[in-house]
Motif scaffolding. Sequence first.
Motif, PDB file in Angstrom:
ATOM      1  N   SER A 170       0.813  -1.179   0.124  1.00 27.64           N
ATOM      2  CA  SER A 170       0.241   0.120   0.286  1.00 27.64           C
ATOM      3  C   SER A 170       0.851   0.952   0.140  1.00 27.64           C
ATOM      4  O   SER A 170       2.210   1.508   0.075  1.00 27.64           O
ATOM      5  CB  SER A 170      -0.458  -0.145   1.372  1.00 27.64           C
ATOM      6  OG  SER A 170      -0.264  -0.565   2.586  1.00 27.64           O
ATOM      7  N   THR A 171       0.260   2.444  -0.156  1.00 25.95           N
ATOM      8  CA  THR A 171       1.232   3.997  -0.002  1.00 25.95           C
ATOM      9  C   THR A 171       2.070   3.613   1.337  1.00 25.95           C
ATOM     10  O   THR A 171       3.352   4.145   1.270  1.00 25.95           O
ATOM     11  CB  THR A 171       0.017   4.567   0.601  1.00 25.95           C
ATOM     12  OG1 THR A 171      -0.929   5.329  -0.754  1.00 25.95           O
ATOM     13  CG2 THR A 171       0.632   5.889   0.546  1.00 25.95           C
ATOM     14  N   HIS A 172       1.707   2.878   2.146  1.00 24.16           N
ATOM     15  CA  HIS A 172       2.706   3.098   3.196  1.00 24.16           C
ATOM     16  C   HIS A 172       3.646   2.065   3.915  1.00 24.16           C
ATOM     17  O   HIS A 172       4.189   1.999   4.847  1.00 24.16           O
ATOM     18  CB  HIS A 172       1.602   3.893   4.533  1.00 24.16           C
ATOM     19  CG  HIS A 172       1.899   5.675   4.616  1.00 24.16           C
ATOM     20  ND1 HIS A 172       0.263   6.061   3.707  1.00 24.16           N
ATOM     21  CD2 HIS A 172       2.736   6.556   4.072  1.00 24.16           C
ATOM     22  CE1 HIS A 172       0.797   7.155   3.778  1.00 24.16           C
ATOM     23  NE2 HIS A 172       1.753   7.824   3.586  1.00 24.16           N
ATOM     24  N   HIS A 173       3.005   0.924   3.551  1.00 27.29           N
ATOM     25  CA  HIS A 173       3.639  -0.751   3.549  1.00 27.29           C
ATOM     26  C   HIS A 173       3.986  -1.296   2.496  1.00 27.29           C
ATOM     27  O   HIS A 173       3.691  -1.298   1.415  1.00 27.29           O
ATOM     28  CB  HIS A 173       2.462  -0.999   4.193  1.00 27.29           C
ATOM     29  CG  HIS A 173       2.716  -2.677   4.459  1.00 27.29           C
ATOM     30  ND1 HIS A 173       2.891  -3.853   3.680  1.00 27.29           N
ATOM     31  CD2 HIS A 173       3.789  -3.059   5.562  1.00 27.29           C
ATOM     32  CE1 HIS A 173       2.754  -4.843   4.339  1.00 27.29           C
ATOM     33  NE2 HIS A 173       4.143  -4.134   5.028  1.00 27.29           N
ATOM     34  N   ARG A 174       5.446  -1.280   2.696  1.00 27.14           N
ATOM     35  CA  ARG A 174       6.188  -1.771   1.509  1.00 27.14           C
ATOM     36  C   ARG A 174       7.018  -3.222   2.251  1.00 27.14           C
ATOM     37  O   ARG A 174       7.764  -3.456   2.267  1.00 27.14           O
ATOM     38  CB  ARG A 174       7.868  -0.906   1.385  1.00 27.14           C
ATOM     39  CG  ARG A 174       7.223   0.860   0.711  1.00 27.14           C
ATOM     40  CD  ARG A 174       6.878   0.244  -0.587  1.00 27.14           C
ATOM     41  NE  ARG A 174       6.561   2.319  -0.531  1.00 27.14           N
ATOM     42  CZ  ARG A 174       5.950   2.871  -1.498  1.00 27.14           C
ATOM     43  NH1 ARG A 174       4.339   1.549  -0.896  1.00 27.14           N
ATOM     44  NH2 ARG A 174       5.980   3.869  -1.625  1.00 27.14           N
ATOM     45  N   PRO A 175       6.290  -4.474   1.401  1.00 26.51           N
ATOM     46  CA  PRO A 175       6.710  -5.693   2.069  1.00 26.51           C
ATOM     47  C   PRO A 175       7.734  -6.591   0.917  1.00 26.51           C
ATOM     48  O   PRO A 175       7.392  -7.121   0.043  1.00 26.51           O
ATOM     49  CB  PRO A 175       5.485  -7.022   1.941  1.00 26.51           C
ATOM     50  CG  PRO A 175       4.488  -6.132   0.795  1.00 26.51           C
ATOM     51  CD  PRO A 175       4.742  -4.211   0.676  1.00 26.51           C
ATOM     52  N   ASP A 176       8.832  -5.763   0.794  1.00 31.74           N
ATOM     53  CA  ASP A 176      10.681  -5.956  -0.122  1.00 31.74           C
ATOM     54  C   ASP A 176      11.554  -6.232   0.394  1.00 31.74           C
ATOM     55  O   ASP A 176      12.089  -6.673  -0.205  1.00 31.74           O
ATOM     56  CB  ASP A 176      10.667  -4.539  -0.888  1.00 31.74           C
ATOM     57  CG  ASP A 176       9.248  -3.414  -1.171  1.00 31.74           C
ATOM     58  OD1 ASP A 176       8.244  -4.434  -1.958  1.00 31.74           O
ATOM     59  OD2 ASP A 176       9.628  -2.441  -0.949  1.00 31.74           O
ATOM     60  N   PHE A 177      11.506  -6.779   1.520  1.00 31.32           N
ATOM     61  CA  PHE A 177      12.375  -7.890   2.381  1.00 31.32           C
ATOM     62  C   PHE A 177      12.079  -9.338   3.168  1.00 31.32           C
ATOM     63  O   PHE A 177      10.905  -9.599   2.619  1.00 31.32           O
ATOM     64  CB  PHE A 177      12.567  -6.444   3.475  1.00 31.32           C
ATOM     65  CG  PHE A 177      13.218  -5.111   2.917  1.00 31.32           C
ATOM     66  CD1 PHE A 177      14.425  -5.028   2.356  1.00 31.32           C
ATOM     67  CD2 PHE A 177      12.636  -4.362   2.995  1.00 31.32           C
ATOM     68  CE1 PHE A 177      14.639  -4.156   1.821  1.00 31.32           C
ATOM     69  CE2 PHE A 177      12.591  -3.113   2.763  1.00 31.32           C
ATOM     70  CZ  PHE A 177      13.965  -2.636   2.160  1.00 31.32           C
ATOM     71  N   VAL A 178      12.706 -10.156   2.914  1.00 31.41           N
ATOM     72  CA  VAL A 178      12.813 -11.465   3.741  1.00 31.41           C
ATOM     73  C   VAL A 178      13.182 -10.775   4.898  1.00 31.41           C
ATOM     74  O   VAL A 178      14.545 -10.382   5.103  1.00 31.41           O
ATOM     75  CB  VAL A 178      13.486 -12.254   2.474  1.00 31.41           C
ATOM     76  CG1 VAL A 178      12.613 -12.089   1.219  1.00 31.41           C
ATOM     77  CG2 VAL A 178      14.874 -12.392   2.445  1.00 31.41           C
ATOM     78  N   LYS A 179      13.253 -12.053   5.965  1.00 32.67           N
ATOM     79  CA  LYS A 179      13.917 -12.913   7.105  1.00 32.67           C
ATOM     80  C   LYS A 179      13.741 -14.048   6.435  1.00 32.67           C
ATOM     81  O   LYS A 179      13.385 -15.161   5.970  1.00 32.67           O
ATOM     82  CB  LYS A 179      12.743 -12.460   7.960  1.00 32.67           C
ATOM     83  CG  LYS A 179      13.164 -13.241   9.294  1.00 32.67           C
ATOM     84  CD  LYS A 179      14.795 -12.531  10.362  1.00 32.67           C
ATOM     85  CE  LYS A 179      15.367 -13.178  11.483  1.00 32.67           C
ATOM     86  NZ  LYS A 179      16.577 -12.325  11.894  1.00 32.67           N
TER      87      LYS A 179
END
Length: 145
Positions: free
Chosen positions: A67-76
């Motif tokens: 969304s505009t303010h949520h970036r699920p761009d990484f992994v753990k």
Amino acid sequence: MEILHSFGVTTFQDAGTSRDIMRALHDLDTAGELAAWVVSSMLINDPIFGFAPVGAELLAEGERYRSTHHRPDFVKIFLDAVGRAVQRAGGPGRSIGIAGGDGPAGGDQGGGRPPKGLTRTAQWLSGPGPVVDRPGRSRGRRAVR
């Protein structure tokens, strides 16, 4: 968030997110209630929280919760036991085993091979993997290396 904002904090990272957490962040943002920038690290494996799904299945869902303010761009990736294993074995270059709550859990107990969890993670990362096709982004898991 109000207290954090008072100290100038406007961004945070969820370093081990689940589908439910990403959904909640997305829903808050689309409702105009997420007063921060958030980056999420999706779980590749999960020996701690018990979240499902993880790995390729979770990565395939990440874009749905952007969304505009949520970036699920990484992994753990949990590799935490590797440090304990090396410490338990007396240092680098010695044979290792993972010390768990109930005793050794995976790894080689005498031949000096890496713990099973680390081996499986390395195999997963070297596989063809799902293709993530976004402009300016690398394609597939091999880009992680």
